[in-house]
Write a protein that holds these residues in place. Structure first.
Motif, PDB file in Angstrom:
ATOM      1  N   LEU A 168      -8.961   6.784   1.332  1.00  0.00           N
ATOM      2  CA  LEU A 168      -8.479   5.618   1.792  1.00  0.00           C
ATOM      3  C   LEU A 168      -9.282   5.129   3.214  1.00  0.00           C
ATOM      4  CD1 LEU A 168      -4.493   5.766   1.607  1.00  0.00           C
ATOM      5  CD2 LEU A 168      -6.290   5.062  -0.199  1.00  0.00           C
ATOM      6  N   ASN A 187       0.926  -1.038  -0.116  1.00  0.00           N
ATOM      7  CA  ASN A 187       0.153   0.144  -0.041  1.00  0.00           C
ATOM      8  C   ASN A 187       0.849   1.323  -0.101  1.00  0.00           C
ATOM      9  OD1 ASN A 187      -2.581  -0.909  -0.086  1.00  0.00           O
ATOM     10  ND2 ASN A 187      -2.544  -1.385   2.160  1.00  0.00           N
ATOM     11  N   LYS A 201      -3.672  -4.449  -4.055  1.00  0.00           N
ATOM     12  CA  LYS A 201      -4.207  -3.677  -5.285  1.00  0.00           C
ATOM     13  C   LYS A 201      -3.307  -3.701  -6.257  1.00  0.00           C
ATOM     14  CE  LYS A 201      -5.171   1.060  -5.603  1.00  0.00           C
ATOM     15  NZ  LYS A 201      -5.725   2.338  -4.821  1.00  0.00           N
ATOM     16  N   TYR A 241       0.752   8.973  -0.929  1.00  0.00           N
ATOM     17  CA  TYR A 241      -0.207  10.086  -1.558  1.00  0.00           C
ATOM     18  C   TYR A 241      -1.067  10.515  -0.188  1.00  0.00           C
ATOM     19  CZ  TYR A 241      -4.695  11.674  -3.380  1.00  0.00           C
ATOM     20  OH  TYR A 241      -5.917  12.446  -3.884  1.00  0.00           O
ATOM     21  N   TYR A 242      -1.799   9.717   0.624  1.00  0.00           N
ATOM     22  CA  TYR A 242      -2.231  10.195   1.687  1.00  0.00           C
ATOM     23  C   TYR A 242      -1.593  10.970   2.536  1.00  0.00           C
ATOM     24  CZ  TYR A 242      -5.676   9.806   5.836  1.00  0.00           C
ATOM     25  OH  TYR A 242      -6.664  10.066   6.899  1.00  0.00           O
ATOM     26  N   GLU A 288     -13.138   5.646  -1.187  1.00  0.00           N
ATOM     27  CA  GLU A 288     -11.923   4.903  -1.538  1.00  0.00           C
ATOM     28  C   GLU A 288     -10.747   5.891  -1.876  1.00  0.00           C
ATOM     29  OE1 GLU A 288     -11.247   2.002  -4.617  1.00  0.00           O
ATOM     30  OE2 GLU A 288     -13.346   1.076  -4.500  1.00  0.00           O
ATOM     31  N   ARG A 289     -11.071   7.381  -2.421  1.00  0.00           N
ATOM     32  CA  ARG A 289     -10.269   8.064  -2.459  1.00  0.00           C
ATOM     33  C   ARG A 289      -9.462   8.826  -0.873  1.00  0.00           C
ATOM     34  NH1 ARG A 289     -11.645  13.367  -2.518  1.00  0.00           N
ATOM     35  NH2 ARG A 289     -13.770  12.641  -3.018  1.00  0.00           N
ATOM     36  N   LYS A 316       2.481   3.205  -1.992  1.00  0.00           N
ATOM     37  CA  LYS A 316       1.924   4.348  -2.918  1.00  0.00           C
ATOM     38  C   LYS A 316       0.769   5.150  -2.452  1.00  0.00           C
ATOM     39  CE  LYS A 316       0.947   5.193  -7.812  1.00  0.00           C
ATOM     40  NZ  LYS A 316       0.388   4.214  -8.980  1.00  0.00           N
ATOM     41  N   ASP A 317      -0.413   4.370  -2.019  1.00  0.00           N
ATOM     42  CA  ASP A 317      -1.719   5.113  -1.659  1.00  0.00           C
ATOM     43  C   ASP A 317      -1.329   5.935  -0.104  1.00  0.00           C
ATOM     44  OD1 ASP A 317      -3.619   4.562  -3.489  1.00  0.00           O
ATOM     45  OD2 ASP A 317      -4.020   2.797  -2.521  1.00  0.00           O
ATOM     46  N   ILE A 328      -9.371   0.228   1.023  1.00  0.00           N
ATOM     47  CA  ILE A 328      -8.480  -0.039  -0.250  1.00  0.00           C
ATOM     48  C   ILE A 328      -8.650  -1.649  -0.585  1.00  0.00           C
ATOM     49  CG2 ILE A 328      -6.126   0.062  -1.129  1.00  0.00           C
ATOM     50  CD1 ILE A 328      -5.273   1.490   1.635  1.00  0.00           C
TER      51      ILE A 328
END
Lengths: 742, 742
Positions: free
Chosen positions: B141, A317, B148, A323-324, B138-139, A319-320, B144
């Motif tokens: 988080l 996770n 993914k 970004y978060y 989802e955006r 990457k997400d 997730i």
């Protein structure tokens, strides 16, 4: 006792080390140190006591030299492997390394024997102590062997009510101490994991132990366990053994962890080791993967495993999460959850189990800047550290200021140092004895090749020094592995405030001329040219400029070709770059929650005489933070009025969120105190009037009088850490009449 | 706005139902009720709107009659099975039952069609609403799809940082509301479970779904899903279909859940249904066990499963837990943990997943006394209940005082009623809309044969009414099953205050005389005599006394023998008993935490216009209890002084244990508010001076001015539930200048 400066939760009588204080009238005590009965100070390491005689001194110096030699040779072997040296050359070096290890462990053994005169009696008291703790834990349902009515499953345990409460207190504090304090990103991923993820992480191929099978019954055993048991028993029982043979067996024990499947197998054959249960012959050792395997979905085609650690869920996770976090480094993600290891033959009770709770932190950081903004908050801590060098030179763990360890480079970087400090604070806040907690650095050959540095928080318990928290700088390994396997770049970006000029190598093969010269092989030559590193390319450029041609080895063709000046253009070009793209390093503190809790049980356990002196009573000195139940309430005698007051207090405790227990039985107050002490309940409220009651503290047995209305408030204050028991002792009148009941 | 009586967390503008208030300028709203645009009241049940015309009325009456008939016939079938009726007889009755069900569902369909004029448009808005929620989740988080970067695994989801925080808040509140409040015994058992346990519980044999396989590719599908999809699509698209055919398909849809493997298979063949992906023929349906299977230990011989529920871990520990509770009933044990179901083809996003968190309570109670000491505390609650009778007669769920439901016997007993009330309080405290929460009683044919009564807490979301909590009186079933399988009696004892005299039947065969008469068959005759029940034995005694002999059927001999008076002594003896031994009943509230959280997300979500009116902004109206982050802190402008104040406040919030986020970006304050609203953060602290700051409440957007020193205190007070926002509004000056930024 009011005049004593009392730091809760220690009792005022226990300034000396709790396990060894005669004042506490302890029944169980153990130490692997030979000096236990004469000193109240405990050696920081069972392996390295503080005083030595001359012979020992000589042995120790010899051991230090040998260890340096081992380390040196180990490095040499690794360098040869990296450089791709020839196999016979490597084999010889490995053989030399093993010989050195054998010599080292021989000296180690001599050293151990030199001061093991009372070793076995200490082992006995250690076992007795453990048995006392474990009996109490099982009887009071701190834990229960799982599926007991079906005769259980080895390596699986339930936490019963008090154990479960301790566990959830420890986890709540972990969240507060780490996640909340650092604003970490906590995630919660499934246990069921598809094969591809664990293939990338290396677990499918490498997460194995060596196993042998009973050739007739198919029973399985860990190969190293059998060899270890054989050697130990032989050494203990066969007194007629030759000195050479004994030395050999000792050497085997010392190098056990490093033996290959082949060597293990040949030793088992050589010693005639058979299956312990049947005496049948055994198979050759072969690797057994420790993951529980299953199948996802109904087709049976999609293999999955129960995760062996929680960390991979975070890495995939990245990457997400990056970004978060607003695409900024550093940041940390955290996860608490179950992990699974299908041990071949679990031993050591609660310490080696097949399912356990891990709490893991992955702190992502720029590899070029491993400073930590809050480092100064822990820099002044001082505790037992056991750096690589001290281990190599046979010294013991020593008290080192964290800042010194970091500034001298003993600890690789500030962030690693910060987490070591935070882990120290975490464990000692839970009640882990700081004299039996050390941070041991991994030796170079213990670490994975990619790790930059690694420290284990080891806690000493009756099983020895147990690794409970690992704090590793794993560099970019995990993110790179998942980038490679998934094709999704797990990288960070540093935007430059203004574009930077960088020189870039440009290799431009001239395909027309190459095609004429190499025909069908052109493609391979082009690829080989393009694959050159900067150094090689610049050397080729220089040679082409001076000689007009150059010999060039094309490995895909397996031969050397001649490259002429017109066939390739090599240059360096200046480019403007707007950002730097890189794989972050990860610093990973990983907590084995069950192990920490078990060690906490041992460190918190003591016994004391009943008032009559006819009985030894068990006590767990849990700090209120950890205690499964914060408070017991009981009426002094069975009487409607008192019972109503007790219910009223119970209600106010519930409203204040204080876990408590009400005991209305007519049992003597002394017995009820004993029951509650054995669960580690820090406070007992005795209702002996309708207006005010006494609150008794578990370890000091001090009592104060508090009005019925204030009870919940006082207990909440002390359990939340807003006040200490000392504060409270000053604030309320003490109840001096030590009642007939204790 | 100060003069409005404001109940936090609703905004003062949202007295009308939140999803439908035009004042809130909602973009997304849905309801399955056809009257959504004209009323602010939401129908309590999508199936049963409140107003009907005459035709509908007639249909409804017909439906009610038919449902009674179905229920009647169902009972008849069960009785016949229990009585061991002959197969052809049972088959005929089942056929009659199915015919009735078809008729019933035909009427149901007509009824649905009668008011489905705007059904499809409502489905569209429902889907759009769900899409909006899910996109936001989802955006940001909240969750997730797991793994993914490897294209994920269907039915597995991670909770990202805010989702994980919501989950841990929900679980912490669950512990407080249930475990602490009732002094429950919380335990923590492993997920890996040996086969014997799940064999005893019935999961190995019965925990299955019917599956079909693509005969060429081996792809698997749930048989009922394929049949359902086929019928639905056919009904929607094939307008030329005959009325009979349409009715038939509708009937199939109505009885889908009750179809056997044989009927499902023949329907699939009859309709020519093929594999959706390949159009290949399908196998016959066969049961697929939904448990993840694995192997414990290295031998491969010890089969295990990942537990499908946490309850079994409690049942097998009953004996120890009963002892821990001082051998007293009632008491409850509780467990929070992962459970696993290897769904054939997961659908419905977060609602049907392969791994999920359950929180289960097993309340053990004397079957003869199911009263509850704290029942009076919930007796006055009133909420939507949907008793069996109302479902059968086609009425809708209605608001019933709990006490009425219990005293009228609609709810089987007080303890069940108590837990229904506590579950209601739990869910509504989390923020579940009480208008979209109902307690639905299982119909007699829905319940397991051993269950005494069962109620589901169903929450309405865009997928319809979803079972989120099951509250069942499972009688003694589970404890008996494990007693039988393990041989360990899982029973309770009631000690009598003084011994009670009871009459006991004594059958004493006279072996000498029986031996003479029956020779080799003696043993069988003795056993048959001893096995007689009281009634049979007393009849035999009477006959022997009057006739001197009696005909007696010995089933193990397969023949009738003559027993003479001298061959057996039958009598009743008075005995003193000191205790009663019995298997407790268990009342089980079982919470699907993930489902509750998903429904909470939908119930908390709304949109409102940005100040400029050019954008729709998303908001989650989580109560502070649930909110993943309690508070955001941002400096109004980027400025060293303000940033220092922000850091100071952040520090004091950490010290107070308040999860928060600091946002130092230079983004406009309006954008920063929008970001934080979208995470459901209830309070935003804006630093616009060095002495005092503003605190803004998310839903009302009201702002107050508070000194820097007090901020943490105020936020803690409101998030801990010590104060409400209304209290705070009165206590501190409001900040009236609605800043240019909103």
């Amino acid at each position: 006792m009011r005049f004593l400066s009392l730091v809760f939760p220690s009792s005022p009588k226990s300034h000396s080390h709790h396990l060894f204080s005669p004042l506490l009238n302890l029944r169980y005590s153990y130490s692997s140190s030979p000096v236990e009965s004469t000193v109240t100070h405990v050696s920081s390491s069972s392996r390295y006591p503080l005083h030595m005689d001359a012979a020992e001194e000589a042995l120790r110096r010899a051991l230090a030299d040998k260890q340096t030699a081992v380390e040196f040779q180990g490095t040499a072997v690794r360098d040869m492997k990296t450089a791709g040296a020839a196999k016979p050359e490597i084999d010889a070096a490995v053989e030399a390394l093993n010989a050195l290890k054998l010599e080292k462990s021989s000296i180690e053994k001599q050293l151990q024997d030199a001061f093991s005169s009372n070793g076995s009696s200490s082992a006995v008291s250690r076992d007795a102590f453990r048995q006392a703790v474990v009996n109490t834990l099982e009887r009071r349902l701190f834990y229960i062997p799982s599926f007991k009515i079906y005769r259980g499953v080895t390596g699986l345990y339930d936490y019963g009510p008090p154990g479960c409460a301790v566990k959830s207190n420890v986890l709540a504090f972990w969240r507060q101490h780490f996640v909340l304090e650092e604003n970490m990103l906590e995630v919660d991923c499934p246990c069921v994991t598809p094969e591809v993820v664990l293939k990338a992480s290396g677990h499918v191929d490498k997460f194995t132990d060596l196993m042998v099978k009973d050739e007739k019954t198919g029973n399985c055993y860990r190969a190293d366990h059998l060899l270890k048991d054989f050697c130990k028993e032989k050494l203990e029982k066969d007194l007629s053994m030759s000195a050479e043979k004994a030395a050999e067996l000792k050497h085997v024990l010392a190098v056990l962890d490093d033996l290959s499947a082949e060597v293990l197998g040949s030793k088992i054959k050589e010693y005639g080791i058979t299956a312990p249960d049947t005496k049948n012959p055994l198979s050759d050792p072969y690797p057994f993967n420790l993951m529980f395997q299953t199948s996802i979905g109904p087709s049976g085609l999609s293999r999955g495993y129960m995760r062996p650690e929680t960390a991979q869920g975070i890495f995939v996770n990245f990457k997400d999460l990056y970004y978060y976090n607003g695409n900024k480094l550093p940041f940390a993600a955290a996860q608490i959850g179950q992990a699974f290891r299908n041990e071949i033959s679990p031993r050591q009770g609660l310490l080696r189990v097949r399912e356990f709770t891990l709490a893991e932190i992955e702190h992502f950081v720029d590899p070029d800047d491993k400073s930590h903004p809050k480092y100064s908050e822990v820099a002044n801590l001082e505790f037992l550290m056991f750096p690589r060098e001290e281990q190599m030179s046979g010294q013991s763990a020593k008290r080192i200021p964290l800042d010194e360890a970091v500034s001298r480079g003993i600890v690789n970087n500030e962030t690693l140092g910060y987490f070591i400090g935070r882990v120290y604070l975490f464990l000692t806040s839970l009640g882990i004895d700081k004299e039996r907690l050390r941070f041991r650095q991994h030796l170079a050959n213990e670490m994975a090749h990619y790790a930059a540095d690694c420290w284990d928080a080891e806690i000493e318990c009756s099983y020895g020094w147990i690794e409970c928290v690992g704090i590793a700088d794993r560099s970019a390994y995990d993110l790179r592995a998942h980038t490679d396997k998934s094709g999704v770049p797990l990288v960070a970006h540093e935007k430059f405030s203004e574009p930077r000029e960088v020189e870039k190598l440009v290799i431009a093969p001239v395909k027309k001329d190459l095609g004429l010269a190499f025909k069908g092989n052109q493609k391979m030559v082009v690829e080989a040219l393009e694959a050159m590193g900067e150094k090689e390319a610049m050397e080729m450029k220089a040679t082409l400029e001076s000689n007009g041609e150059v010999e060039f080895h094309v490995c895909t063709l397996g031969k050397v070709v001649t490259i002429e000046k017109n066939m390739v253009m090599i240059s360096k070009e200046k480019k403007k770059e707007h950002q730097r793209v890189f794989t972050p390093s990860v610093i990973e503190p990983s907590f084995g929650i069950g192990r920490i809790i078990y060690c906490l049980f041992e460190h918190s356990f003591y016994t004391r005489s009943s008032k009559a002196g006819d009985e030894q009573l068990n006590v767990f000195r849990f700090p209120p933070l950890v205690a499964p139940i914060k408070c017991t309430v009981f009426p002094l005698v069975q009487n409607h009025q008192y019972e109503e007051v007790a219910k009223l207090i119970s209600k106010s405790l519930t409203a204040a969120g204080i876990s408590h227990k009400i005991d209305m039985t007519g049992t003597s107050i002394g017995k009820r105190y004993a029951r509650t002490d054995e669960l580690g309940v820090p406070f007992a409220v005795t209702v002996d009037s309708t207006s005010s009651v006494t609150i008794r503290e578990r370890d000091s047995k001090d009592q104060i009088r508090v009005s019925v209305e204030e009870v919940a408030l006082v207990v909440k204050d002390v359990t939340d850490g807003q006040s200490t028991w000392t504060d409270v002792l000053w604030r309320y009148p003490t109840h001096s009449s030590v009642s007939a009941d204790e």
